[in-house]
Design a protein around this motif. Structure first.
Motif, mmCIF file in Angstrom:
data_model
loop_
_atom_site.group_PDB
_atom_site.id
_atom_site.type_symbol
_atom_site.label_atom_id
_atom_site.label_comp_id
_atom_site.label_asym_id
_atom_site.label_seq_id
_atom_site.Cartn_x
_atom_site.Cartn_y
_atom_site.Cartn_z
ATOM 1 N N LEU A 43 0.834 -1.202 0.000
ATOM 2 C CA LEU A 43 0.000 0.000 0.000
ATOM 3 C C LEU A 43 0.871 1.256 0.000
ATOM 4 O O LEU A 43 0.549 2.242 -0.677
ATOM 5 C CB LEU A 43 -0.930 -0.002 1.214
ATOM 6 N N LEU A 44 1.966 1.230 0.741
ATOM 7 C CA LEU A 44 2.891 2.364 0.732
ATOM 8 C C LEU A 44 3.400 2.623 -0.680
ATOM 9 O O LEU A 44 3.431 3.772 -1.140
ATOM 10 C CB LEU A 44 4.063 2.092 1.676
ATOM 11 N N GLU A 45 3.775 1.572 -1.383
ATOM 12 C CA GLU A 45 4.266 1.733 -2.754
ATOM 13 C C GLU A 45 3.201 2.361 -3.645
ATOM 14 O O GLU A 45 3.492 3.274 -4.439
ATOM 15 C CB GLU A 45 4.693 0.382 -3.325
ATOM 16 N N ALA A 46 1.968 1.913 -3.509
ATOM 17 C CA ALA A 46 0.888 2.470 -4.327
ATOM 18 C C ALA A 46 0.691 3.955 -4.025
ATOM 19 O O ALA A 46 0.480 4.762 -4.938
ATOM 20 C CB ALA A 46 -0.407 1.699 -4.071
ATOM 21 N N MET A 47 0.758 4.316 -2.757
ATOM 22 C CA MET A 47 0.591 5.726 -2.385
ATOM 23 C C MET A 47 1.723 6.587 -2.911
ATOM 24 O O MET A 47 1.506 7.675 -3.468
ATOM 25 C CB MET A 47 0.535 5.868 -0.852
ATOM 26 N N VAL A 48 2.956 6.120 -2.720
ATOM 27 C CA VAL A 48 4.124 6.914 -3.103
ATOM 28 C C VAL A 48 4.163 7.133 -4.609
ATOM 29 O O VAL A 48 4.585 8.195 -5.082
ATOM 30 C CB VAL A 48 5.413 6.233 -2.595
ATOM 31 N N ASN A 49 3.691 6.171 -5.362
ATOM 32 C CA ASN A 49 3.715 6.300 -6.821
ATOM 33 C C ASN A 49 2.607 7.184 -7.376
ATOM 34 O O ASN A 49 2.523 7.378 -8.594
ATOM 35 C CB ASN A 49 3.667 4.917 -7.468
ATOM 36 N N ASP A 112 -0.218 15.137 1.512
ATOM 37 C CA ASP A 112 0.606 15.837 0.538
ATOM 38 C C ASP A 112 2.094 15.657 0.814
ATOM 39 O O ASP A 112 2.506 15.264 1.910
ATOM 40 C CB ASP A 112 0.264 17.324 0.512
ATOM 41 N N THR A 113 2.905 15.947 -0.195
ATOM 42 C CA THR A 113 4.361 15.949 -0.077
ATOM 43 C C THR A 113 4.893 17.266 -0.639
ATOM 44 O O THR A 113 4.150 18.061 -1.229
ATOM 45 C CB THR A 113 5.009 14.788 -0.851
ATOM 46 N N VAL A 114 6.201 17.482 -0.489
ATOM 47 C CA VAL A 114 6.818 18.679 -1.061
ATOM 48 C C VAL A 114 7.170 18.481 -2.533
ATOM 49 O O VAL A 114 7.592 19.425 -3.195
ATOM 50 C CB VAL A 114 8.102 19.078 -0.294
ATOM 51 N N PHE A 115 7.011 17.279 -3.051
ATOM 52 C CA PHE A 115 7.459 16.964 -4.412
ATOM 53 C C PHE A 115 6.306 17.136 -5.400
ATOM 54 O O PHE A 115 5.396 16.306 -5.471
ATOM 55 C CB PHE A 115 8.012 15.545 -4.470
ATOM 56 N N GLU A 116 6.359 18.211 -6.163
ATOM 57 C CA GLU A 116 5.320 18.499 -7.144
ATOM 58 C C GLU A 116 5.570 17.670 -8.421
ATOM 59 O O GLU A 116 6.617 17.029 -8.567
ATOM 60 C CB GLU A 116 5.318 19.995 -7.468
ATOM 61 N N PRO A 117 4.621 17.647 -9.362
ATOM 62 C CA PRO A 117 4.807 16.848 -10.583
ATOM 63 C C PRO A 117 6.048 17.215 -11.383
ATOM 64 O O PRO A 117 6.541 16.395 -12.172
ATOM 65 C CB PRO A 117 3.530 17.146 -11.378
ATOM 66 N N THR A 118 6.571 18.418 -11.209
ATOM 67 C CA THR A 118 7.779 18.827 -11.936
ATOM 68 C C THR A 118 9.052 18.229 -11.345
ATOM 69 O O THR A 118 10.114 18.302 -11.978
ATOM 70 C CB THR A 118 7.900 20.348 -11.932
ATOM 71 N N SER A 119 8.981 17.661 -10.155
ATOM 72 C CA SER A 119 10.164 17.077 -9.532
ATOM 73 C C SER A 119 10.581 15.803 -10.260
ATOM 74 O O SER A 119 9.739 14.995 -10.664
ATOM 75 C CB SER A 119 9.877 16.739 -8.062
ATOM 76 N N PRO A 120 11.886 15.561 -10.422
ATOM 77 C CA PRO A 120 12.333 14.305 -11.038
ATOM 78 C C PRO A 120 12.211 13.107 -10.090
ATOM 79 O O PRO A 120 12.373 11.962 -10.522
ATOM 80 C CB PRO A 120 13.804 14.584 -11.371
ATOM 81 N N PHE A 121 11.914 13.375 -8.817
ATOM 82 C CA PHE A 121 11.848 12.327 -7.791
ATOM 83 C C PHE A 121 10.401 11.895 -7.644
ATOM 84 O O PHE A 121 9.596 12.569 -7.006
ATOM 85 C CB PHE A 121 12.400 12.901 -6.481
ATOM 86 N N GLN A 122 10.048 10.743 -8.255
ATOM 87 C CA GLN A 122 8.639 10.376 -8.350
ATOM 88 C C GLN A 122 8.321 8.929 -7.988
ATOM 89 O O GLN A 122 7.149 8.602 -7.818
ATOM 90 C CB GLN A 122 8.133 10.624 -9.789
ATOM 91 N N THR A 123 9.306 8.064 -7.825
ATOM 92 C CA THR A 123 9.039 6.622 -7.842
ATOM 93 C C THR A 123 9.508 5.926 -6.573
ATOM 94 O O THR A 123 10.569 6.226 -6.031
ATOM 95 C CB THR A 123 9.739 5.971 -9.053
ATOM 96 N N PHE A 124 8.709 4.951 -6.138
ATOM 97 C CA PHE A 124 9.028 4.099 -4.993
ATOM 98 C C PHE A 124 10.040 3.031 -5.410
ATOM 99 O O PHE A 124 9.878 2.371 -6.428
ATOM 100 C CB PHE A 124 7.743 3.431 -4.500
ATOM 101 N N ILE A 125 11.087 2.882 -4.595
ATOM 102 C CA ILE A 125 12.090 1.833 -4.823
ATOM 103 C C ILE A 125 12.340 1.152 -3.481
ATOM 104 O O ILE A 125 12.574 1.824 -2.468
ATOM 105 C CB ILE A 125 13.410 2.410 -5.370
ATOM 106 N N ARG A 126 12.306 -0.185 -3.485
ATOM 107 C CA ARG A 126 12.581 -0.936 -2.264
ATOM 108 C C ARG A 126 13.890 -1.693 -2.387
ATOM 109 O O ARG A 126 14.170 -2.321 -3.412
ATOM 110 C CB ARG A 126 11.445 -1.917 -1.973
ATOM 111 N N ASP A 127 14.662 -1.625 -1.306
ATOM 112 C CA ASP A 127 15.893 -2.400 -1.207
ATOM 113 C C ASP A 127 15.909 -3.041 0.174
ATOM 114 O O ASP A 127 16.334 -2.441 1.157
ATOM 115 C CB ASP A 127 17.110 -1.495 -1.405
#
Length: 438
Positions: A43-49, A112-127
């Motif tokens: 669910l976190l991944e779905a939200m973050v994306n 909400d987050t500080v990252f607007e659609p113009t930000s290059p930082f958009q995707t969930f990654i798990r390690d």
């Protein structure tokens, strides 16, 4: 090590109890949180994306739409409160009615987050047990802790009796103006609540979990100085005066020398001086031109003011005004304040809540949580309800790099944070909470 960190850490109990003392329903809570871990991460991944930058109203609403069925499956009634009148998307409130007279609990987070659609930082990654993504900690990870705790309470049979409101604001990172309107529903719910729990990130110091009983305010100030322009050869004379830049310098240096006290900061974010100097329309920039042989006629600066109490806010603002009014020859100055996020002051009742959480830590076999220095935390929505209810902040997961590309979260911290929150709420829901005078 010296200073507040050394003092706080010296108060920690370094040894954990040998055996847990959880009641059977609380043991069921811990098991349920652990069992739901992978679903929580999904669910976190779905939200973050889903991009939900504060000004991406469609994205904020899309995250709310994703969460509504999650709360309704737990027996909550949900409401999306439109905030278009303050140029924001809106807030998601979820309400659960339990036993009359039982403790009224407010859980606070934000979509909400500080990252607007113009930000290059958009995707969930798990390690492994680390996840990276926009808002993965601040505050979508906090929302996961909220849901995980509530699901565990339902599984253990302790949710039915609980009176809970979950308030997820859609503009925590940039609250709509006027703030009295954008925070109206949150404040009203805070007046209803006995206890408020803020699910911003867990405070950690020297690899030890800490308790947050206070957060400082976040306010802005704007300073304008003026002088008499003229030939630079006449500067400092009675006829020409000192010019706008020297007046600006006098004031800022007096702030530095005269104002310092515990839990107070007053950063200067940017400034400009010349003939003329002008503030940008966005209040985030300034422009100026000038020559070395011209006395500057104007200067502008903006900064913030962070305090631990409303009394400190008012007293320091008054002291700043006195400094501003003591003008150099041939100059004038004006300061204005924009009071945004109020302080969450440390109180005996907040500390009593932390003590209750530390009983739970002992029962879970975890180390005790000392108070985290409030000067090391920023402002948060829980501060708006602090005048009306007892509170604990920092109930979310452990993460790093908030507000920057590469923001990350320790997924393993979701488990202990959700367990702590669920057991605390279970115990609170079983009693008539002794409401404090605020």
């Amino acid at each position: 090590m010296r200073g507040p960190a050394a003092f706080v850490l010296s108060a920690l109990v370094l040894s954990a109890p040998a055996a847990a003392q959880l009641a059977p329903p609380e043991q069921a809570i811990t098991s349920a949180v652990e069992a739901g871990f992978e679903d929580d991460v999904a669910l976190l991944e779905a939200m973050v994306n889903i991009n939900s930058g504060t000004h991406n109203h469609e994205g904020v609403r899309a995250v709310a739409d994703l969460l509504i069925p999650e709360f309704e499956a737990l027996g909550f009634t949900t409401e999306f409160i439109d905030q278009s009148h303050v140029d924001r998307a809106g807030h998601l409130f979820a309400r659960h009615e339990g036993n009359p007279g039982a403790t009224r609990i407010l859980m606070i987070g934000h979509i909400d987050t500080v990252f607007e659609p113009t930000s290059p930082f958009q995707t969930f990654i798990r390690d492994g047990d680390t996840a990276i993504g926009p808002g993965v900690n601040d505050n979508k990870g906090g929302i996961i802790v909220i849901l995980s705790a509530l699901r565990a309470m339902q599984a253990a049979g302790t949710l039915d009796s609980a009176n809970i409101v979950v308030a997820l604001t859609g503009d925590e990172e940039d609250a709509g103006y006027p703030i009295e309107q954008s925070r109206e529903h949150l404040i009203r719910t805070g007046q209803w609540a006995d206890v408020a729990l803020g699910f911003e990130g867990l405070a950690v110091m020297e690899e030890r979990d800490m308790g947050v009983v206070a957060r400082r305010s976040s306010n802005n100030w704007t300073l304008n100085t003026t002088g008499q322009s003229g030939h630079s050869s006449r500067i400092f004379t009675d006829g020409a005066g000192y010019g706008a830049i020297y007046e600006m310098t006098r004031i800022l240096d007096a702030f530095r020398r005269e104002l310092p006290e515990e839990n107070l900061t007053y950063n200067v974010g940017f400034m400009a001086g010349g003939t003329p100097a002008e503030m940008g329309e966005d209040n985030l920039s300034a422009t100026t031109i000038g020559k070395t042989n011209i006395i500057p006629d104007s200067a502008v600066a903006r900064g913030d003011l962070r305090t631990i109490s409303q009394e400190q806010t008012e007293r320091v603002a008054a002291a700043m005004q006195v400094i501003v009014d003591n003008n150099l020859t041939g100059t004038d100055a004006q300061i204005s304040f924009n009071f945004r996020y109020p302080p969450m002051s440390p109180t005996d009742a907040n500390r009593a809540l932390l003590a209750r959480l530390n009983v739970i830590n002992a029962d879970m076999g975890l180390e005790q949580m000392a108070e985290f220095p409030p000067a090391l935390r920023g402002a948060a929505d829980i501060s708006f309800v602090a005048p009306y209810t007892d509170g604990l902040a920092g109930m979310g997961p452990n993460g790093s790099g908030a507000h920057a590309e590469g923001e990350s979260v320790d997924l393993a911290s979701f488990i202990r944070q959700a367990q702590r929150a669920a057991i605390l709420m279970t115990r609170l829901a079983a009693e008539d909470y002794p409401r404090q005078e605020h």
